[in-house]
Scaffold this active site. Structure first.
Site, mmCIF file in Angstrom:
data_model
loop_
_atom_site.group_PDB
_atom_site.id
_atom_site.type_symbol
_atom_site.label_atom_id
_atom_site.label_comp_id
_atom_site.label_asym_id
_atom_site.label_seq_id
_atom_site.Cartn_x
_atom_site.Cartn_y
_atom_site.Cartn_z
ATOM 1 N N LYS A 52 0.837 -1.205 0.000
ATOM 2 C CA LYS A 52 0.000 0.000 0.000
ATOM 3 C C LYS A 52 0.870 1.253 0.000
ATOM 4 O O LYS A 52 0.596 2.220 -0.708
ATOM 5 C CB LYS A 52 -0.936 -0.011 1.216
ATOM 6 C CG LYS A 52 -2.088 -0.996 1.047
ATOM 7 C CD LYS A 52 -2.836 -1.302 2.331
ATOM 8 C CE LYS A 52 -3.863 -2.404 2.074
ATOM 9 N NZ LYS A 52 -4.535 -2.909 3.258
ATOM 10 N N GLN A 96 -4.756 -1.626 9.493
ATOM 11 C CA GLN A 96 -4.642 -2.962 8.904
ATOM 12 C C GLN A 96 -5.250 -4.006 9.841
ATOM 13 O O GLN A 96 -4.888 -4.073 11.023
ATOM 14 C CB GLN A 96 -3.156 -3.269 8.624
ATOM 15 C CG GLN A 96 -2.931 -4.567 7.891
ATOM 16 C CD GLN A 96 -3.523 -4.572 6.476
ATOM 17 O OE1 GLN A 96 -3.384 -3.620 5.728
ATOM 18 N NE2 GLN A 96 -4.211 -5.644 6.122
ATOM 19 N N ASP A 119 -11.107 2.927 3.591
ATOM 20 C CA ASP A 119 -11.372 1.489 3.416
ATOM 21 C C ASP A 119 -12.872 1.243 3.290
ATOM 22 O O ASP A 119 -13.298 0.181 2.843
ATOM 23 C CB ASP A 119 -10.864 0.715 4.652
ATOM 24 C CG ASP A 119 -9.665 -0.164 4.333
ATOM 25 O OD1 ASP A 119 -9.394 -0.379 3.135
ATOM 26 O OD2 ASP A 119 -9.017 -0.643 5.275
#
Ligand code: NAD
Length: 289
Positions: A52, A96, A119
């Site tokens: 990422k 995460q 997200d």
């Protein structure tokens, strides 16, 4: 039979995103910024986070990597999220998952300000998606819709069968497919479904996100169907340097004989997930400037 090339579509979109990010910088002096928080040393999470960050740099975006020890408390993590919510250099915050067991994922995710939830995992964002309000679309499901369109299929009036009902893939994919803009008719299958093949054989497009290799085989498809294989499974293989190979949830060889188009694993859905994260981060920066 066509292989739906997720790497190619991702590269095309990333070039557009990089150019838009450069324009935002030139016109408004704003560089899209993403904060990536990783707690602990889970090897898969470390590699996702590294990918990422690399993708952000390639798109001309700022990324701030925050690696915390496994012993981090929920209070410390919540305080960090709160600080980032108020940081004007950061437009997107990504925590995460999975987090260590002593931290409640939901409490931390829902602490992210909805306007920085790139997200698309917060309850506020999911609710907005469901009722069609402005939101950030969750990255993997959004990438799946882009891949189906890229395969040349117009989803309007088509029958889509989704295998899987998780909060991060199955459910949101079903919602996006059935939105008026997309206009597919959706059947959602799961472990409680009886006779899965009787549903998949009616499908113009099958999205399989079961987390089990071999869930979808060629004899379960209608000829000419489009298959989107979301699964990522590690299959032991001593001939490979890492001792394993990756396989999807669809049996590629038998499905490829019947389908019109299919995504490979790797190289299908995977590259699109990070691309849609960049997309959302750029969008968040645009909305904030
Ligand atoms: P999950 O385990 O949370 O959910 C799997 C779902 O599949 C469940 O709802 C279950 O009911 C259903 N299911 C399982 N076996 C089934 C069967 N035989 N018949 C019908 N339904 C069945 O998994 P998830 O988080 O949704 O992920 C699914 C897969 O996608 C995993 O392999 C995961 O690694 C992969 N994934 C890939 C990406 C990517 O970017 N490429 C992103 C997210 C998930």
């Amino acid at each position: 039979m066509e292989i739906i090339d997720g790497k190619k579509l991702a590269a095309n979109l990333r070039a557009e995103i990089a150019s838009d990010a450069a324009a935002l910088k030139a016109e408004k002096g704003v560089t899209p910024g993403l904060a990536v928080i990783l707690v602990g040393e889970n090897p898969a999470s470390v590699s996702y986070v590294t990918a990422k960050e690399k993708a952000c740099a390639e798109a001309g975006m700022y990324s701030r990597e925050i690696r915390l020890p496994e012993s981090t408390t929920q209070e410390e993590l919540l305080a960090l999220v709160k600080e980032l919510n108020g940081d004007s250099a950061i437009h997107g915050i990504l925590v995460q998952l999975p987090l260590p067991k002593h931290i409640a994922d939901k409490a931390v995710i829902d602490a992210i300000a909805p306007e920085k939830d790139v997200d698309g995992f917060t309850a506020v964002n999911v609710g907005r998606m469901l009722i069609g309000e402005e939101c950030f679309l969750p990255c993997t499901p959004h990438g799946i819709i882009k891949l189906i369109e890229f395969s040349g299929m117009d989803l309007a009036g088509k029958h889509a069968v989704v295998i899987g009902r998780s909060n991060i893939v199955g459910k949101p994919v079903a919602v996006l497919l059935s939105r008026k803009e997309t206009n597919a008719t959706v059947t959602m299958c799961h472990t409680g479904t009886r006779d899965l093949a009787s549903f998949t054989r009616q499908a113009d497009v099958v999205v399989v996100a079961a987390g089990r290799p071999g869930t979808l085989t060629g004899d379960m498809l209608k000829p000419g169907a489009v298959v989107i294989d979301v699964g990522v499974n590690r299959i032991k293989d001593e001939t490979r340097p890492k001792g394993f190979r990756l396989a999807g949830d669809a049996d590629f060889d038998s499905c490829a004989k019947v389908a019109r188009a299919i995504t490979p694993v790797p190289g299908g859905v995977g590259p699109m997930t990070i691309t849609m994260l960049l997309w959302n981060t750029l969008e968040a920066a645009k909305r904030a400037s």
